[in-house]
Design a protein around this motif. Sequence first.
Motif, PDB file in Angstrom:
ATOM      1  N   ARG A 198     -21.804   1.613  -2.648  1.00 50.93           N
ATOM      2  CA  ARG A 198     -20.367   1.647  -2.354  1.00 50.93           C
ATOM      3  C   ARG A 198     -19.603   2.321  -3.494  1.00 50.93           C
ATOM      4  NH1 ARG A 198     -16.490  -3.558  -3.323  1.00 50.93           N
ATOM      5  NH2 ARG A 198     -14.622  -2.669  -2.388  1.00 50.93           N
TER       6      ARG A 198
ATOM      7  N   TYR B 146     -17.580   1.774  -8.842  1.00 51.18           N
ATOM      8  CA  TYR B 146     -18.272   0.506  -9.084  1.00 51.18           C
ATOM      9  C   TYR B 146     -19.636   0.651  -9.765  1.00 51.18           C
ATOM     10  CZ  TYR B 146     -14.616  -1.267  -6.041  1.00 51.18           C
ATOM     11  OH  TYR B 146     -13.389  -1.589  -5.514  1.00 51.18           O
TER      12      TYR B 146
ATOM     13  N   ASN C 289     -15.709 -13.044  -8.777  1.00 49.67           N
ATOM     14  CA  ASN C 289     -15.172 -11.745  -8.407  1.00 49.67           C
ATOM     15  C   ASN C 289     -14.895 -11.861  -6.908  1.00 49.67           C
ATOM     16  OD1 ASN C 289     -14.523  -9.171  -7.696  1.00 49.67           O
ATOM     17  ND2 ASN C 289     -16.336  -8.203  -8.621  1.00 49.67           N
TER      18      ASN C 289
ATOM     19  N   GLY D 254     -13.367  -9.918  -5.028  1.00 45.59           N
ATOM     20  CA  GLY D 254     -13.183  -8.634  -4.355  1.00 45.59           C
ATOM     21  C   GLY D 254     -11.750  -8.520  -3.845  1.00 45.59           C
ATOM     22  N   ALA D 255     -11.577  -7.969  -2.665  1.00 48.77           N
ATOM     23  CA  ALA D 255     -10.229  -7.741  -2.124  1.00 48.77           C
ATOM     24  C   ALA D 255      -9.477  -9.049  -1.874  1.00 48.77           C
ATOM     25  CB  ALA D 255     -10.318  -6.931  -0.839  1.00 48.77           C
TER      26      ALA D 255
ATOM     27  N   HIS E 160      -6.602 -10.217  -4.113  1.00 53.58           N
ATOM     28  CA  HIS E 160      -5.236  -9.708  -3.940  1.00 53.58           C
ATOM     29  C   HIS E 160      -4.513 -10.322  -2.744  1.00 53.58           C
ATOM     30  CE1 HIS E 160      -7.022  -6.909  -6.690  1.00 53.58           C
ATOM     31  NE2 HIS E 160      -7.804  -6.393  -5.763  1.00 53.58           N
TER      32      HIS E 160
ATOM     33  N   HIS F 101     -13.729  -8.468 -12.525  1.00 50.65           N
ATOM     34  CA  HIS F 101     -13.712  -7.298 -11.637  1.00 50.65           C
ATOM     35  C   HIS F 101     -14.510  -6.204 -12.315  1.00 50.65           C
ATOM     36  CE1 HIS F 101     -10.696  -9.020  -9.016  1.00 50.65           C
ATOM     37  NE2 HIS F 101     -10.099  -9.446 -10.107  1.00 50.65           N
ATOM     38  N   LEU F 102     -15.330  -5.523 -11.535  1.00 51.73           N
ATOM     39  CA  LEU F 102     -16.124  -4.425 -12.094  1.00 51.73           C
ATOM     40  C   LEU F 102     -15.227  -3.286 -12.566  1.00 51.73           C
ATOM     41  CD1 LEU F 102     -18.419  -4.800  -9.118  1.00 51.73           C
ATOM     42  CD2 LEU F 102     -19.388  -4.778 -11.410  1.00 51.73           C
ATOM     43  N   SER F 103     -14.242  -2.960 -11.714  1.00 53.69           N
ATOM     44  CA  SER F 103     -13.338  -1.851 -12.032  1.00 53.69           C
ATOM     45  C   SER F 103     -12.122  -2.382 -12.790  1.00 53.69           C
ATOM     46  CB  SER F 103     -12.899  -1.159 -10.741  1.00 53.69           C
ATOM     47  OG  SER F 103     -12.167  -2.071  -9.931  1.00 53.69           O
TER      48      SER F 103
ATOM     49  N   ILE G 236      -8.760  -2.979 -12.468  1.00 55.50           N
ATOM     50  CA  ILE G 236      -7.828  -3.044 -11.332  1.00 55.50           C
ATOM     51  C   ILE G 236      -6.428  -2.551 -11.726  1.00 55.50           C
ATOM     52  CG2 ILE G 236      -9.059  -4.803 -10.000  1.00 55.50           C
ATOM     53  CD1 ILE G 236      -7.221  -6.938 -11.187  1.00 55.50           C
TER      54      ILE G 236
ATOM     55  N   ARG H  13      -3.655  -3.518  -6.158  1.00 55.37           N
ATOM     56  CA  ARG H  13      -4.751  -4.230  -6.853  1.00 55.37           C
ATOM     57  C   ARG H  13      -4.276  -4.863  -8.164  1.00 55.37           C
ATOM     58  NH1 ARG H  13      -9.399  -2.458  -4.008  1.00 55.37           N
ATOM     59  NH2 ARG H  13      -9.061  -0.368  -3.199  1.00 55.37           N
TER      60      ARG H  13
END
Length: 152
Positions: free
Chosen positions: A20, A25, A76, A78-79, A82, A102-104, A106, A113
């Motif tokens: 993904r 990521y 984590n 994810g979406a 938020h 979070h990996l990224s 945000i 995000r």
Amino acid sequence: MASATILVLNGPNLNLLGVREPETYGRETLADIEESCLEHAAALDLAVDFRQSNNEGQLVDWIQEARESADAIVINAGAYSHTSIAILDALKACELPIIEVHLSNIFARERFRHHSYVSAVAKGVICGLGGQGYILALDAIAYLLENEAPKD
Ligand code: DQA
């Protein structure tokens, strides 16, 4: 004393890590991250219960169960971070130390995000460091359990 158990919870689409959006990521899979967490936790004398679900209700159920079965949570979401007041409420109710991952980064991404409901109940937030964030979260939990847990 038996080693503490850390519930490491992963939310929607994190099962797709590795394929993904790798530019966002990374190439590490969730299984790779789980393996690193288990290895690192063992070195810290912690046990890790590592889980992933795409379903909000399932995540809420696991957080509720953690009241009895875990000593801390790394999440984590994810979406759902938020969007989910249900996950926020469950985390509030569990009364365990929580580290959000979070990996990224945000905050370097779309505005939607930038806000996370999870952050309101997290002791700390780690983002932007990829899978290494989970390892740092386990270090933070080990520190918190050692220094802030009620002594009996
Ligand atoms: C994420 C960031 C979220 O905004 C996104 O919806 C995810 C992954 C991260 O780990 O960077 O699914 O939580």
